[in-house]
Design an enzyme around this catalytic site. Sequence first.
Site, mmCIF file in Angstrom:
data_model
loop_
_atom_site.group_PDB
_atom_site.id
_atom_site.type_symbol
_atom_site.label_atom_id
_atom_site.label_comp_id
_atom_site.label_asym_id
_atom_site.label_seq_id
_atom_site.Cartn_x
_atom_site.Cartn_y
_atom_site.Cartn_z
ATOM 1 N N LYS A 87 -32.594 -4.778 -20.866
ATOM 2 C CA LYS A 87 -32.246 -6.152 -21.241
ATOM 3 C C LYS A 87 -30.876 -6.482 -20.642
ATOM 4 O O LYS A 87 -29.889 -5.776 -20.906
ATOM 5 C CB LYS A 87 -32.211 -6.234 -22.769
ATOM 6 C CG LYS A 87 -32.426 -7.620 -23.314
ATOM 7 C CD LYS A 87 -32.547 -7.533 -24.822
ATOM 8 C CE LYS A 87 -32.813 -8.842 -25.469
ATOM 9 N NZ LYS A 87 -32.700 -8.743 -26.934
HETATM 10 C C1 E4P Z 1 -34.095 -11.111 -28.866
HETATM 11 O O1 E4P Z 1 -34.277 -10.606 -27.819
HETATM 12 C C2 E4P Z 1 -32.832 -11.740 -29.258
HETATM 13 O O2 E4P Z 1 -31.792 -10.847 -29.122
HETATM 14 C C3 E4P Z 1 -32.934 -12.267 -30.655
HETATM 15 O O3 E4P Z 1 -34.199 -12.900 -30.822
HETATM 16 C C4 E4P Z 1 -31.802 -13.140 -31.079
HETATM 17 O O4 E4P Z 1 -32.113 -13.692 -32.342
HETATM 18 P P1 E4P Z 1 -31.024 -14.368 -33.302
HETATM 19 O O5 E4P Z 1 -30.665 -15.680 -32.749
HETATM 20 O O6 E4P Z 1 -31.751 -14.494 -34.618
HETATM 21 O O7 E4P Z 1 -29.860 -13.419 -33.358
#
Ligand code: E4P
Length: 218
Positions: A87
């Site tokens: 990622k």
């Molecule tokens: C996923 O890859 C993201 O890091 C995540 O969905 C972020 O979510 P949040 O806005 O609830 O922190």
Amino acid sequence: MKFFIDTANLEQIKEAQALGVLDGVTTNPSLMAKEGIKGEKNIIQHYVDICNAVTGDVSAEVIATDYEGIIKEGEQLAKLHKQIVVKVPMIKDGIKAIKYFSNKGIKTNCTLVFTAGQALLAAKAGATYVSPFIGRLDDVAYDGVSLIAQIRLIYGNYGYKTQILAASIRHVMHIIQCAEVGADVATCPLSAILGLLKHPLTDSGLAQFLADYKKING
Ligand code: E4P
């Protein structure tokens, strides 16, 4: 549409896996911190434990923000397990690194995407997944689901293979709306996945069926 679970909590990951509808996991440094996973060795082990608990792709985020650092960290993460997806944040060096990983056959998830232009760049660089954060957009009064629809249109225009991974999902309606506009994946908290099960008419109907069965069969 694929379902990923958006957590580093192993119990929740196992519960979602046991449902039989889970296609993968996304994590981020905040989610790892929430589980109290500290130190490089423990973090690495936690990624391996998550991979061993599920059958699909598991996103593990790099911390480096410079090209060389992202490459070094990403290659280390990719070596941990065949299910790891690296990622990478939507920054200039991140896009360069995604191109590098794409050429090497290493899967990537371009994270922190908030515009169609960012999603276009991620696809051109060869990202496996692009993660538009719809809940965080809604939080600041932009329509997150509209962004998913916009990216779907653009990717369709040019046949980009990058999968749209709707992230920052907060509730059941986000999942339904993402399915309507053609997101490839929704990464959700367990509560939102389980929320899909619920309807009061299902509960009252089942209670009635069981009560009627009892009347006849004692
Ligand atoms: C996923 O890859 C993201 O890091 C995540 O969905 C972020 O979510 P949040 O806005 O609830 O922190």
